[in-house]
Design a protein around this motif. Structure first.
Motif, PDB file in Angstrom:
ATOM      1  N   ARG A 176       0.836  -1.140  -0.109  1.00  0.00           N
ATOM      2  CA  ARG A 176      -0.142  -0.227  -0.017  1.00  0.00           C
ATOM      3  C   ARG A 176       0.989   1.270  -0.132  1.00  0.00           C
ATOM      4  NH1 ARG A 176      -2.733   3.430   3.209  1.00  0.00           N
ATOM      5  NH2 ARG A 176      -4.609   4.113   2.492  1.00  0.00           N
ATOM      6  N   ILE A 177       1.039   1.946  -1.213  1.00  0.00           N
ATOM      7  CA  ILE A 177       2.004   3.046  -1.409  1.00  0.00           C
ATOM      8  C   ILE A 177       1.080   4.244  -1.679  1.00  0.00           C
ATOM      9  CG2 ILE A 177       3.776   3.755  -2.719  1.00  0.00           C
ATOM     10  CD1 ILE A 177       3.934   1.004  -3.705  1.00  0.00           C
ATOM     11  N   PRO A 178       1.366   5.231  -0.662  1.00  0.00           N
ATOM     12  CA  PRO A 178       0.941   6.426  -0.778  1.00  0.00           C
ATOM     13  C   PRO A 178       1.089   7.207  -2.103  1.00  0.00           C
ATOM     14  CG  PRO A 178       2.227   6.336   1.323  1.00  0.00           C
ATOM     15  CD  PRO A 178       2.402   5.278   0.464  1.00  0.00           C
ATOM     16  N   GLN A 179       0.129   7.819  -2.527  1.00  0.00           N
ATOM     17  CA  GLN A 179       0.363   8.618  -4.037  1.00  0.00           C
ATOM     18  C   GLN A 179       1.305   9.553  -4.118  1.00  0.00           C
ATOM     19  OE1 GLN A 179      -1.661   7.923  -6.500  1.00  0.00           O
ATOM     20  NE2 GLN A 179      -3.769   7.561  -5.939  1.00  0.00           N
ATOM     21  N   SER A 180       1.831  10.245  -2.934  1.00  0.00           N
ATOM     22  CA  SER A 180       2.914  11.085  -2.506  1.00  0.00           C
ATOM     23  C   SER A 180       4.251  10.424  -2.868  1.00  0.00           C
ATOM     24  CB  SER A 180       2.841  11.644  -1.298  1.00  0.00           C
ATOM     25  OG  SER A 180       2.914  10.647  -0.510  1.00  0.00           O
ATOM     26  N   GLU A 181       4.410   9.096  -2.982  1.00  0.00           N
ATOM     27  CA  GLU A 181       5.612   8.338  -2.942  1.00  0.00           C
ATOM     28  C   GLU A 181       5.916   8.083  -4.342  1.00  0.00           C
ATOM     29  OE1 GLU A 181       7.773   7.550  -0.558  1.00  0.00           O
ATOM     30  OE2 GLU A 181       6.665   7.761   1.269  1.00  0.00           O
ATOM     31  N   HIS A 182       6.027   9.134  -5.198  1.00  0.00           N
ATOM     32  CA  HIS A 182       6.421   8.835  -6.683  1.00  0.00           C
ATOM     33  C   HIS A 182       7.525   7.738  -6.931  1.00  0.00           C
ATOM     34  CE1 HIS A 182       3.535  12.058  -7.148  1.00  0.00           C
ATOM     35  NE2 HIS A 182       4.422  12.744  -6.513  1.00  0.00           N
ATOM     36  N   ARG A 183       8.644   7.977  -6.258  1.00  0.00           N
ATOM     37  CA  ARG A 183       9.633   7.055  -6.563  1.00  0.00           C
ATOM     38  C   ARG A 183       9.660   5.620  -6.366  1.00  0.00           C
ATOM     39  NH1 ARG A 183      13.992  10.672  -4.864  1.00  0.00           N
ATOM     40  NH2 ARG A 183      15.813   9.477  -5.337  1.00  0.00           N
ATOM     41  N   VAL A 184       8.892   5.385  -5.242  1.00  0.00           N
ATOM     42  CA  VAL A 184       8.171   4.131  -4.886  1.00  0.00           C
ATOM     43  C   VAL A 184       7.522   3.625  -6.054  1.00  0.00           C
ATOM     44  CG1 VAL A 184       7.529   2.584  -3.109  1.00  0.00           C
ATOM     45  CG2 VAL A 184       8.859   4.602  -2.495  1.00  0.00           C
ATOM     46  N   LEU A 185       6.596   4.034  -6.191  1.00  0.00           N
ATOM     47  CA  LEU A 185       5.481   3.689  -7.405  1.00  0.00           C
ATOM     48  C   LEU A 185       6.104   3.522  -8.564  1.00  0.00           C
ATOM     49  CD1 LEU A 185       2.379   6.295  -6.481  1.00  0.00           C
ATOM     50  CD2 LEU A 185       2.533   3.858  -6.266  1.00  0.00           C
ATOM     51  N   GLU A 186       7.118   4.150  -8.985  1.00  0.00           N
ATOM     52  CA  GLU A 186       7.941   4.267 -10.078  1.00  0.00           C
ATOM     53  C   GLU A 186       8.727   2.970 -10.066  1.00  0.00           C
ATOM     54  OE1 GLU A 186      11.067   6.789 -12.557  1.00  0.00           O
ATOM     55  OE2 GLU A 186       9.501   8.047 -11.757  1.00  0.00           O
ATOM     56  N   LEU A 187       9.396   2.818  -8.887  1.00  0.00           N
ATOM     57  CA  LEU A 187      10.351   1.469  -8.757  1.00  0.00           C
ATOM     58  C   LEU A 187       9.414   0.447  -8.996  1.00  0.00           C
ATOM     59  CD1 LEU A 187      13.043   0.064  -7.521  1.00  0.00           C
ATOM     60  CD2 LEU A 187      11.524   0.184  -5.444  1.00  0.00           C
ATOM     61  N   VAL A 188       8.284   0.152  -8.400  1.00  0.00           N
ATOM     62  CA  VAL A 188       7.472  -0.831  -8.681  1.00  0.00           C
ATOM     63  C   VAL A 188       6.871  -1.136 -10.075  1.00  0.00           C
ATOM     64  CG1 VAL A 188       5.135  -2.107  -7.711  1.00  0.00           C
ATOM     65  CG2 VAL A 188       6.831  -1.041  -6.276  1.00  0.00           C
ATOM     66  N   ALA A 189       6.674   0.018 -10.593  1.00  0.00           N
ATOM     67  CA  ALA A 189       6.238  -0.094 -11.978  1.00  0.00           C
ATOM     68  C   ALA A 189       7.071  -0.672 -12.943  1.00  0.00           C
ATOM     69  CB  ALA A 189       5.426   1.339 -12.378  1.00  0.00           C
ATOM     70  N   LYS A 190       8.377  -0.049 -12.472  1.00  0.00           N
ATOM     71  CA  LYS A 190       9.567  -0.461 -13.371  1.00  0.00           C
ATOM     72  C   LYS A 190      10.286  -1.919 -13.216  1.00  0.00           C
ATOM     73  CE  LYS A 190      12.174   3.249 -15.459  1.00  0.00           C
ATOM     74  NZ  LYS A 190      12.917   4.129 -15.058  1.00  0.00           N
ATOM     75  N   GLN A 191      10.333  -2.163 -12.067  1.00  0.00           N
ATOM     76  CA  GLN A 191      10.917  -3.546 -11.643  1.00  0.00           C
ATOM     77  C   GLN A 191      10.111  -4.512 -11.346  1.00  0.00           C
ATOM     78  OE1 GLN A 191      14.021  -3.595 -11.755  1.00  0.00           O
ATOM     79  NE2 GLN A 191      15.006  -1.558 -11.968  1.00  0.00           N
ATOM     80  N   GLY A 192       8.888  -4.363 -11.014  1.00  0.00           N
ATOM     81  CA  GLY A 192       7.934  -5.347 -10.825  1.00  0.00           C
ATOM     82  C   GLY A 192       6.980  -5.905 -11.874  1.00  0.00           C
ATOM     83  N   THR A 193       6.643  -7.169 -11.636  1.00  0.00           N
ATOM     84  CA  THR A 193       5.489  -7.497 -12.642  1.00  0.00           C
ATOM     85  C   THR A 193       4.129  -7.262 -11.820  1.00  0.00           C
ATOM     86  OG1 THR A 193       7.006  -9.382 -13.267  1.00  0.00           O
ATOM     87  CG2 THR A 193       4.503  -9.685 -13.762  1.00  0.00           C
ATOM     88  N   VAL A 194       3.529  -6.275 -12.323  1.00  0.00           N
ATOM     89  CA  VAL A 194       2.425  -5.780 -11.498  1.00  0.00           C
ATOM     90  C   VAL A 194       0.919  -6.635 -11.770  1.00  0.00           C
ATOM     91  CG1 VAL A 194       0.809  -3.900 -10.662  1.00  0.00           C
ATOM     92  CG2 VAL A 194       3.273  -3.606 -11.213  1.00  0.00           C
ATOM     93  N   PHE A 195       0.346  -7.193 -10.878  1.00  0.00           N
ATOM     94  CA  PHE A 195      -0.909  -8.021 -11.161  1.00  0.00           C
ATOM     95  C   PHE A 195      -2.034  -7.141 -11.077  1.00  0.00           C
ATOM     96  CE2 PHE A 195       2.100 -11.221  -9.740  1.00  0.00           C
ATOM     97  CZ  PHE A 195       2.327 -11.888 -10.876  1.00  0.00           C
ATOM     98  N   SER A 196      -2.263  -6.372 -10.334  1.00  0.00           N
ATOM     99  CA  SER A 196      -3.164  -5.266  -9.584  1.00  0.00           C
ATOM    100  C   SER A 196      -2.894  -3.825  -9.279  1.00  0.00           C
ATOM    101  CB  SER A 196      -4.475  -6.211  -9.194  1.00  0.00           C
ATOM    102  OG  SER A 196      -4.111  -6.134  -7.560  1.00  0.00           O
ATOM    103  N   ARG A 197      -3.675  -3.205  -9.487  1.00  0.00           N
ATOM    104  CA  ARG A 197      -3.258  -1.886  -8.820  1.00  0.00           C
ATOM    105  C   ARG A 197      -4.665  -1.009  -8.441  1.00  0.00           C
ATOM    106  NH1 ARG A 197      -1.652   3.508 -10.530  1.00  0.00           N
ATOM    107  NH2 ARG A 197       0.130   3.975  -9.666  1.00  0.00           N
ATOM    108  N   ILE A 198      -4.824  -0.851  -7.452  1.00  0.00           N
ATOM    109  CA  ILE A 198      -6.212  -0.444  -6.924  1.00  0.00           C
ATOM    110  C   ILE A 198      -6.019   0.914  -6.206  1.00  0.00           C
ATOM    111  CG2 ILE A 198      -8.356  -0.858  -5.635  1.00  0.00           C
ATOM    112  CD1 ILE A 198      -7.396  -4.064  -6.216  1.00  0.00           C
TER     113      ILE A 198
END
Ligand SMILES: Nc1nc2c(ncn2[C@@H]2O[C@H](COP(=O)(O)OP(=O)(O)OP(=O)(O)O)[C@@H](O)[C@H]2O)c(=O)[nH]1
Ligand SMILES: [Mg+2]
Length: 239
Positions: free
Chosen positions: A187-209
Motif C-alpha cells: 500500500r503505497i501513498p500517492q505521494s511516494e512517486h519514486r516508490v510507485l515508479e520503482l514498482v512499476a519498472k522493476q515489478g510484474t504488477v498484477f493489480s493496482r487499486i
C-alpha cells in the motif's frame, strides 16, 4: 514497441536462467520442451534480439527467461570458442544455471567435472545451479540416481523425450522464481512517486487499486528491492 518494452522489462526483472552442460546432454531439446513450439511466433521480435533466449511459462503466472548455450567440451576448438564466447553473456547474466547432464552417458561424472572447470574459467562457478539429469528413458540401470541425488544438489531427473520428471523440473523452477521475486501486496501513498515508479519498472504488477491517498499494488518484485519496500507491505488479500 509494446513487445520491446515487455522484453526490456523481462530482462530487468532478471528471472534469467541459462542452460549449461556438456555437448549432446539435451539442452536444446529441453529448452524446446519447456518453452513450447507455440511460443516461437509470439516471441519473434524477441528472438531477433536474442535468438537463444526463450520464455518459459510456469504455474502461478510466473515467466522466466532461459538461454541455450553451446555445449561444453573438454578442449574447445578455436572456432567453437567464438560461438561459445557469444553465449557467455547469457551465462554470466543468469541467476540460475540449469546444468543438463546426459545420465545415460558412461562419462556423465567426468562431463560434469569438465563443465565445472569451464564455469570456473568464466568466473561463474559460484552461481546458483540446478542439476538436471536427462535421458532417463535411455538409462537401463537406475541405481546411480540415488547416489547422484546425494552428490549433486539440488537435482532433478528427467527425460526430455518422454516427459518423465518434467513436472518436478517445472515445480523447481516455479519455486526458484518465487524465491527470487516473491509476490507482495503493497500500500503505497500517492505521494511516494519514486516508490510507485520503482514498482512499476522493476515489478510484474498484477493489480493496482487506488485507495484514496494510496495505491494498493499486488506484484512480483525482485528480492533485491524487498527491504526498501518493507514499510509499505500489507497482508495480501488473496492469500
Ligand atoms: N533418449 C533421449 N535422447 C534425448 C533426450 N533429450 C535429448 N536427446 C537427444 O540427444 C541428442 C542431443 O540433444 P541436443 O538437445 O541437441 O543436445 P545439446 O545439449 O543441445 O547439444 P549441444 O548443443 O551440442 O551442446 C539429440 O539427438 C536428442 O534427440 C532424452 O530425454 N532421451
Ligand atoms: Mg544445443
Amino acid at each position: 514497441t509494446r513487445h520491446l518494452q515487455r522484453s526490456e522489462r523481462l530482462r530487468h526483472s532478471r528471472h534469467a536462467t541459462a542452460l549449461v552442460g556438456y555437448t549432446n546432454a539435451g539442452k536444446s531439446t529441453l529448452l524446446n520442451v519447456l518453452a513450447g513450439a507455440s511460443i516461437l511466433a509470439e516471441d519473434r521480435l524477441f528472438s531477433t534480439l536474442d535468438p537463444t533466449t526463450r520464455r518459459v511459462h510456469l504455474s502461478g503466472g510466473i515467466e522466466i527467461l532461459m538461454s541455450d548455450t553451446v555445449g561444453f567440451i573438454e578442449h574447445l576448438p578455436r572456432q567453437l570458442m567464438a560461438a561459445f564466447k557469444a553465449t557467455l553473456e547469457e551465462v554470466l547474466e543468469a541467476e540460475l544455471l540449469v546444468h543438463v547432464v546426459d545420465a545415460a552417458d558412461g562419462l556423465a561424472e567426468e562431463h560434469i567435472a569438465t563443465v565445472h572447470t569451464v564455469l570456473d574459467e568464466l568466473g561463474a562457478r559460484s552461481r546458483e545451479m540446478l542439476y538436471v539429469f536427462n535421458k532417463l528413458d535411455a538409462l537401463a540401470d537406475r541405481t546411480m540416481l540415488r547416489y547422484w541425488e546425494r552428490k549433486f544438489r539440488p537435482s532433478v531427473f528427467i527425460s526430455a523425450r518422454t516427459g518423465e520428471g518434467m513436472e518436478q523440473l517445472r515445480g523447481y523452477l516455479s519455486r526458484w522464481a518465487d524465491r527470487i521475486a516473491p509476490r507482495l501486496c503493497l500500500r503505497i501513498p500517492q505521494s511516494e512517486h519514486r516508490v510507485l515508479e520503482l514498482v512499476a519498472k522493476q515489478g510484474t504488477v498484477f493489480s493496482r487499486i487506488p485507495d484514496g491517498v494510496a495505491v494498493v499494488v499486488q506484484a512480483r518484485i525482485d528480492r533485491r528491492f524487498i527491504h526498501a519496500l518493507r514499510r509499505f507491505q500489507v497482508p495480501d488479500v488473496w492469500t
